[in-house]
Write a protein that holds these residues in place. Structure first.
Motif, short mmCIF file in Angstrom:
data_model
loop_
_atom_site.label_atom_id
_atom_site.label_comp_id
_atom_site.label_asym_id
_atom_site.label_seq_id
_atom_site.Cartn_x
_atom_site.Cartn_y
_atom_site.Cartn_z
N ASP A 119 -7.36 -7.78 7.61
CA ASP A 119 -6.63 -8.26 6.43
C ASP A 119 -7.35 -7.77 5.18
OD1 ASP A 119 -4.65 -9.62 7.82
OD2 ASP A 119 -5.89 -11.40 8.02
N GLN A 120 -6.57 -7.18 4.28
CA GLN A 120 -7.09 -6.68 3.02
C GLN A 120 -6.52 -7.55 1.90
OE1 GLN A 120 -9.03 -3.83 2.91
NE2 GLN A 120 -8.87 -3.59 5.10
N THR A 121 -7.36 -8.09 1.04
CA THR A 121 -6.88 -8.80 -0.15
C THR A 121 -6.83 -7.79 -1.27
OG1 THR A 121 -7.83 -10.88 0.60
CG2 THR A 121 -7.30 -10.72 -1.74
N VAL A 122 -5.67 -7.68 -1.91
CA VAL A 122 -5.46 -6.64 -2.92
C VAL A 122 -4.90 -7.23 -4.20
CG1 VAL A 122 -5.09 -4.86 -1.16
CG2 VAL A 122 -3.12 -6.09 -2.09
N GLN A 123 -5.09 -6.48 -5.28
CA GLN A 123 -4.51 -6.80 -6.58
C GLN A 123 -3.87 -5.53 -7.12
OE1 GLN A 123 -8.15 -8.46 -8.32
NE2 GLN A 123 -7.01 -10.38 -8.52
N VAL A 124 -3.10 -5.65 -8.19
CA VAL A 124 -2.45 -4.49 -8.79
C VAL A 124 -3.51 -3.46 -9.18
CG1 VAL A 124 -1.03 -3.71 -10.72
CG2 VAL A 124 -0.50 -5.87 -9.59
N ASN A 125 -3.23 -2.22 -8.87
CA ASN A 125 -4.09 -1.04 -9.11
C ASN A 125 -5.29 -0.93 -8.18
OD1 ASN A 125 -2.54 0.20 -11.12
ND2 ASN A 125 -3.38 -1.19 -12.65
N SER A 126 -5.45 -1.86 -7.23
CA SER A 126 -6.55 -1.71 -6.29
C SER A 126 -6.18 -0.69 -5.21
CB SER A 126 -6.94 -3.06 -5.67
OG SER A 126 -5.89 -3.59 -4.91
N PHE A 167 -6.80 0.49 -1.07
CA PHE A 167 -7.31 0.23 0.27
C PHE A 167 -6.86 1.39 1.13
CE2 PHE A 167 -3.14 -1.63 0.55
CZ PHE A 167 -2.74 -1.44 1.86
N ASP A 168 -7.78 1.88 1.94
CA ASP A 168 -7.57 3.10 2.70
C ASP A 168 -7.09 4.16 1.70
OD1 ASP A 168 -7.56 4.85 4.78
OD2 ASP A 168 -6.10 3.78 6.00
N ASP A 169 -5.91 4.74 1.89
CA ASP A 169 -5.42 5.70 0.90
C ASP A 169 -4.14 5.20 0.20
OD1 ASP A 169 -4.00 5.99 3.24
OD2 ASP A 169 -3.89 8.15 3.16
N PHE A 170 -4.00 3.87 0.12
CA PHE A 170 -2.89 3.24 -0.57
C PHE A 170 -3.36 2.71 -1.93
CE2 PHE A 170 -1.91 2.63 3.92
CZ PHE A 170 -0.58 3.00 3.99
N ARG A 171 -2.51 2.83 -2.94
CA ARG A 171 -2.74 2.19 -4.24
C ARG A 171 -1.67 1.13 -4.42
NH1 ARG A 171 -5.59 2.67 -8.59
NH2 ARG A 171 -6.34 4.76 -8.11
N VAL A 172 -2.08 -0.06 -4.86
CA VAL A 172 -1.15 -1.15 -5.11
C VAL A 172 -0.55 -0.95 -6.49
CG1 VAL A 172 -0.88 -3.65 -5.27
CG2 VAL A 172 -2.53 -2.68 -3.66
N ARG A 173 0.75 -0.71 -6.56
CA ARG A 173 1.44 -0.46 -7.82
C ARG A 173 1.92 -1.74 -8.47
NH1 ARG A 173 -0.53 3.48 -10.19
NH2 ARG A 173 -0.55 5.34 -8.96
N PRO A 177 6.60 -12.08 -6.72
CA PRO A 177 6.52 -13.26 -5.86
C PRO A 177 6.93 -13.03 -4.40
CG PRO A 177 7.44 -13.89 -7.97
CD PRO A 177 7.36 -12.37 -7.96
N ASP A 178 7.68 -11.94 -4.12
CA ASP A 178 8.11 -11.74 -2.74
C ASP A 178 7.90 -10.33 -2.18
OD1 ASP A 178 10.02 -10.54 -4.30
OD2 ASP A 178 11.73 -11.38 -3.23
N GLN A 179 7.26 -9.44 -2.96
CA GLN A 179 7.01 -8.10 -2.41
C GLN A 179 5.82 -7.43 -3.09
OE1 GLN A 179 10.61 -5.86 -3.03
NE2 GLN A 179 9.99 -5.18 -5.05
N VAL A 180 5.32 -6.41 -2.40
CA VAL A 180 4.23 -5.58 -2.91
C VAL A 180 4.71 -4.13 -2.81
CG1 VAL A 180 1.86 -4.79 -2.51
CG2 VAL A 180 2.43 -7.20 -2.24
N ILE A 181 4.47 -3.36 -3.86
CA ILE A 181 4.82 -1.94 -3.84
C ILE A 181 3.54 -1.14 -3.79
CG2 ILE A 181 5.93 -0.05 -5.09
CD1 ILE A 181 7.91 -2.10 -6.17
N LEU A 182 3.45 -0.29 -2.76
CA LEU A 182 2.29 0.57 -2.56
C LEU A 182 2.70 2.02 -2.81
CD1 LEU A 182 1.05 -0.81 0.89
CD2 LEU A 182 0.31 -1.51 -1.39
N GLU A 183 1.71 2.84 -3.08
CA GLU A 183 1.93 4.28 -3.21
C GLU A 183 0.87 4.99 -2.38
OE1 GLU A 183 0.98 7.05 -6.73
OE2 GLU A 183 3.00 6.28 -7.07
N ARG A 184 1.31 6.02 -1.67
CA ARG A 184 0.38 6.84 -0.88
C ARG A 184 0.91 8.26 -0.87
NH1 ARG A 184 -0.98 5.94 5.43
NH2 ARG A 184 1.23 6.37 5.60
N GLY A 185 0.12 9.18 -1.34
CA GLY A 185 0.52 10.59 -1.32
C GLY A 185 1.81 10.85 -2.05
N GLY A 186 2.06 10.14 -3.13
CA GLY A 186 3.28 10.34 -3.91
C GLY A 186 4.49 9.62 -3.37
#
Length: 75
Positions: free
Chosen positions: A35-42, A44-50, A54-63
């Protein structure tokens, strides 16, 4: 006649919780058995938290963008 095997989907992070504090939300994402605890702009691995809502997280990886949503009860 046999059908060709469907390619396996690549592993995908799973959103397990969101702590909604409007000025500083955080989320817990299960990835590679931990389990990874993340915040905006953090990162983890090669994902960035955009973003975290309240109900979703948007990640970015490799564009590419990946939208994770909280599981509904019973899922």
């Amino acid at each position: 006649m046999t059908r060709p095997a469907r390619p396996a989907e690549p592993p995908r992070p799973r959103l397990t919780s969101i702590v909604w504090v409007p000025d500083n939300p955080s989320a817990t994402i299960r990835w590679n058995g931990t389990d990874q605890t993340v915040q905006v702009n953090s990162l983890f691995d090669d994902f960035r938290v955009r973003s975290i809502t309240p109900d979703q997280v948007i990640l970015e990886r490799g564009g590419e963008t990946l939208v994770l949503q909280l599981p509904r009860k019973g899922d």
